[in-house]
Design a protein around this motif. Sequence first.
Motif, mmCIF file in Angstrom:
data_model
loop_
_atom_site.group_PDB
_atom_site.id
_atom_site.type_symbol
_atom_site.label_atom_id
_atom_site.label_comp_id
_atom_site.label_asym_id
_atom_site.label_seq_id
_atom_site.Cartn_x
_atom_site.Cartn_y
_atom_site.Cartn_z
ATOM 1 N N TYR A 238 0.848 -1.195 0.000
ATOM 2 C CA TYR A 238 0.000 0.000 0.000
ATOM 3 C C TYR A 238 0.881 1.241 0.000
ATOM 4 O O TYR A 238 1.826 1.351 0.776
ATOM 5 C CB TYR A 238 -0.909 0.024 1.240
ATOM 6 N N ASP B 140 -2.514 2.557 -3.982
ATOM 7 C CA ASP B 140 -3.696 2.584 -3.126
ATOM 8 C C ASP B 140 -4.831 1.984 -3.940
ATOM 9 O O ASP B 140 -4.604 1.457 -5.042
ATOM 10 C CB ASP B 140 -3.986 3.999 -2.614
ATOM 11 N N CYS B 141 -6.055 2.040 -3.429
ATOM 12 C CA CYS B 141 -7.153 1.375 -4.132
ATOM 13 C C CYS B 141 -7.403 1.979 -5.508
ATOM 14 O O CYS B 141 -7.625 1.247 -6.483
ATOM 15 C CB CYS B 141 -8.420 1.370 -3.279
ATOM 16 N N HIS C 247 -13.649 4.312 -1.701
ATOM 17 C CA HIS C 247 -12.848 3.094 -1.771
ATOM 18 C C HIS C 247 -13.253 2.317 -3.013
ATOM 19 O O HIS C 247 -14.421 2.306 -3.395
ATOM 20 C CB HIS C 247 -13.035 2.247 -0.509
ATOM 21 N N GLY D 125 -12.749 -1.347 -5.405
ATOM 22 C CA GLY D 125 -12.360 -2.745 -5.465
ATOM 23 C C GLY D 125 -12.774 -3.339 -6.799
ATOM 24 O O GLY D 125 -13.545 -2.732 -7.553
ATOM 25 N N HIS E 7 -8.636 -5.578 -3.614
ATOM 26 C CA HIS E 7 -8.480 -4.139 -3.382
ATOM 27 C C HIS E 7 -7.148 -3.878 -2.690
ATOM 28 O O HIS E 7 -6.488 -4.803 -2.219
ATOM 29 C CB HIS E 7 -9.653 -3.582 -2.566
ATOM 30 N N ALA E 8 -6.757 -2.627 -2.664
ATOM 31 C CA ALA E 8 -5.556 -2.211 -1.936
ATOM 32 C C ALA E 8 -6.030 -1.613 -0.621
ATOM 33 O O ALA E 8 -6.870 -0.710 -0.614
ATOM 34 C CB ALA E 8 -4.758 -1.195 -2.736
ATOM 35 N N TYR E 9 -5.480 -2.130 0.460
ATOM 36 C CA TYR E 9 -5.936 -1.733 1.778
ATOM 37 C C TYR E 9 -4.737 -1.314 2.610
ATOM 38 O O TYR E 9 -3.705 -1.991 2.612
ATOM 39 C CB TYR E 9 -6.656 -2.928 2.420
ATOM 40 N N VAL F 283 -2.238 -4.931 -1.654
ATOM 41 C CA VAL F 283 -3.264 -5.501 -2.530
ATOM 42 C C VAL F 283 -3.564 -6.917 -2.074
ATOM 43 O O VAL F 283 -2.671 -7.771 -2.023
ATOM 44 C CB VAL F 283 -2.825 -5.470 -4.007
#
Length: 144
Positions: free
Chosen positions: A21, A33-34, A103, A105, A115-117, A122
């Motif tokens: 991330y 990021d997401c 956000h 996904g 998704h990137a959290y 990821v």
Amino acid sequence: MKAAHPDKVIAAARSWLGTPYHDQASLKGVGCDCLGLARGVWREVVGPEPFPIPPYSRDWGETSPREVLIEGARRMMPEIAPSAAGPGALVLFRMTPRAIAKHVGILTGPDSFLHAYERLGVIEEPLIPSWRRRIAFAFLFPQR
């Protein structure tokens, strides 16, 4: 506008698994990021990004009369009802009630998404009810 094949979208998205991330980044294996994940999948599936992404706030509770992320997606992608979203669809989550969607996904199956959290990078995980009920919008990646 014809949609990209879901298998192509999912394969591109899964190729980002394990990317750390990093806020506002979009480099596979380096950081994202997401939104950066979605941008990277766009580049692999569709082609060059059509416009630069301006800086954005990390605040998931942000409220505003404008849904900037949604407006941008609508300019580039066919919108579908969240209830019609299947594997390969881009979904936008409203993380808190009354906040703007912040956000992103990509659905990888009927009950999973990628998704990137923050702190995790990821990941692919189950689309449990607490995630599913936050889906506010859904879009399809267009065909190249």
